[in-house]
Enzyme design. Structure first.
Site, PDB file in Angstrom:
ATOM      1  N   GLU A   4       1.156  -1.073   0.263  1.00  0.00           N
ATOM      2  CA  GLU A   4       0.352  -0.012   0.299  1.00  0.00           C
ATOM      3  C   GLU A   4       0.624   0.963   0.050  1.00  0.00           C
ATOM      4  OE1 GLU A   4      -3.593   2.433   2.017  1.00  0.00           O
ATOM      5  OE2 GLU A   4      -2.354   0.967   3.188  1.00  0.00           O
TER       6      GLU A   4
ATOM      7  N   ASP B 236       4.869   4.824   3.671  1.00  0.00           N
ATOM      8  CA  ASP B 236       4.589   6.574   3.919  1.00  0.00           C
ATOM      9  C   ASP B 236       5.698   6.855   4.596  1.00  0.00           C
ATOM     10  OD1 ASP B 236       3.189   8.381   4.826  1.00  0.00           O
ATOM     11  OD2 ASP B 236       1.781   7.609   4.198  1.00  0.00           O
TER      12      ASP B 236
ATOM     13  N   ASP C 274      -3.396  11.882  -1.805  1.00  0.00           N
ATOM     14  CA  ASP C 274      -4.117  13.359  -1.944  1.00  0.00           C
ATOM     15  C   ASP C 274      -4.156  13.714  -3.415  1.00  0.00           C
ATOM     16  OD1 ASP C 274      -3.635  15.884  -1.623  1.00  0.00           O
ATOM     17  OD2 ASP C 274      -1.710  16.068   0.099  1.00  0.00           O
TER      18      ASP C 274
ATOM     19  N   ASP D 253     -12.263   9.738  -2.862  1.00  0.00           N
ATOM     20  CA  ASP D 253     -12.977  10.147  -2.976  1.00  0.00           C
ATOM     21  C   ASP D 253     -13.375  10.951  -3.924  1.00  0.00           C
ATOM     22  OD1 ASP D 253     -11.136  10.887  -0.796  1.00  0.00           O
ATOM     23  OD2 ASP D 253     -12.071  12.323  -1.199  1.00  0.00           O
TER      24      ASP D 253
END
Length: 222
Positions: A47, A72, A121, A157
């Protein structure tokens, strides 16, 4: 940096399930994740931009026969996922603190079986297009480390990012295959592919009535 963040950075620096710059394994684990981190040859799912690692840990709970890595740059965020994995004794979870641009410093060609990009983002400003995690330069990076027939997933989203990604894929249509997409995941038959895992942000978006967008595809390596 606040005391809380400093404490979290110190904590992950002591954990076996987090690899970050300065660790002995950082840069040396390339091509050897199964051997050096997981001690098995199970499939590896990555991920990118994993944030607090909720999706990484959620998948690891469901599939103990697979290995999961969340990547990350924000150490304070990784602390949350690494803590959950440690408390639940999930030995099939690891976290890599690095910039996404530098993934190939720690993954060999065709080492990863599947890649997830979850709620990144969207980088809405035009000057930040190259920083979007589905921009052509990142797609090339993912293509390098993914195995043949490996699937790349995007869950977001943000309509702008979703449509931008579809445009990029259309421009590269000769280089991808098996594209499946929906602008409203939970009203489609594709939701089974996301395994019923919800991040904190996703629950918020759904509560606000925002449809979740999802797509998956494979790279055409012929």
């Amino acid at each position: 940096m606040g005391r809380s963040k400093l404490a979290k950075f110190a904590a992950i620096g002591e954990r076996d399930n987090v690899i970050e710059p300065g660790d002995d394994l950082y840069g040396q684990i390339k091509g050897k994740w199964g051997e050096l981190q997981f001690q098995n040859n199970n499939p590896i799912l990555l991920e990118v931009g994993c944030g607090r690692g909720e999706y990484t840990v959620g998948m690891a709970r469901l599939f103990p026969d697979k290995n999961f890595i969340g990547s990350d740059i924000k150490g304070a965020r990784l602390w949350k996922g690494s803590t959950m994995a440690e408390e639940e004794e999930l030995n099939n979870v690891a976290f890599l603190r690095t910039f996404i641009e530098q993934l190939d410093d720690n993954f060999a060609a065709q080492e990863v079986d599947e890649i997830w990009v979850t709620f990144p983002d969207p980088r809405p400003r035009d000057r930040d297009i190259k920083r979007r995690l589905t921009s052509p330069r990142f797609l090339e990076l993912y293509k390098t480390i993914l195995k043949p027939e490996g699937i790349l997933h995007l869950k977001t989203d943000n309509l702008l990012l979703y449509e931008y990604t579809l445009e990029v894929l259309q421009e590269r249509s000769a280089h991808i295959k098996d594209l499946r997409c929906t602008s409203d995941l939970y009203k489609s038959d594709l939701q089974q592919h996301t395994m019923g895992i919800y991040t904190t942000y996703e629950r918020h978006y759904i509560a606000e009535g925002m449809p979740i967008k999802y797509l998956q595809f494979k790279f055409n390596l012929r």
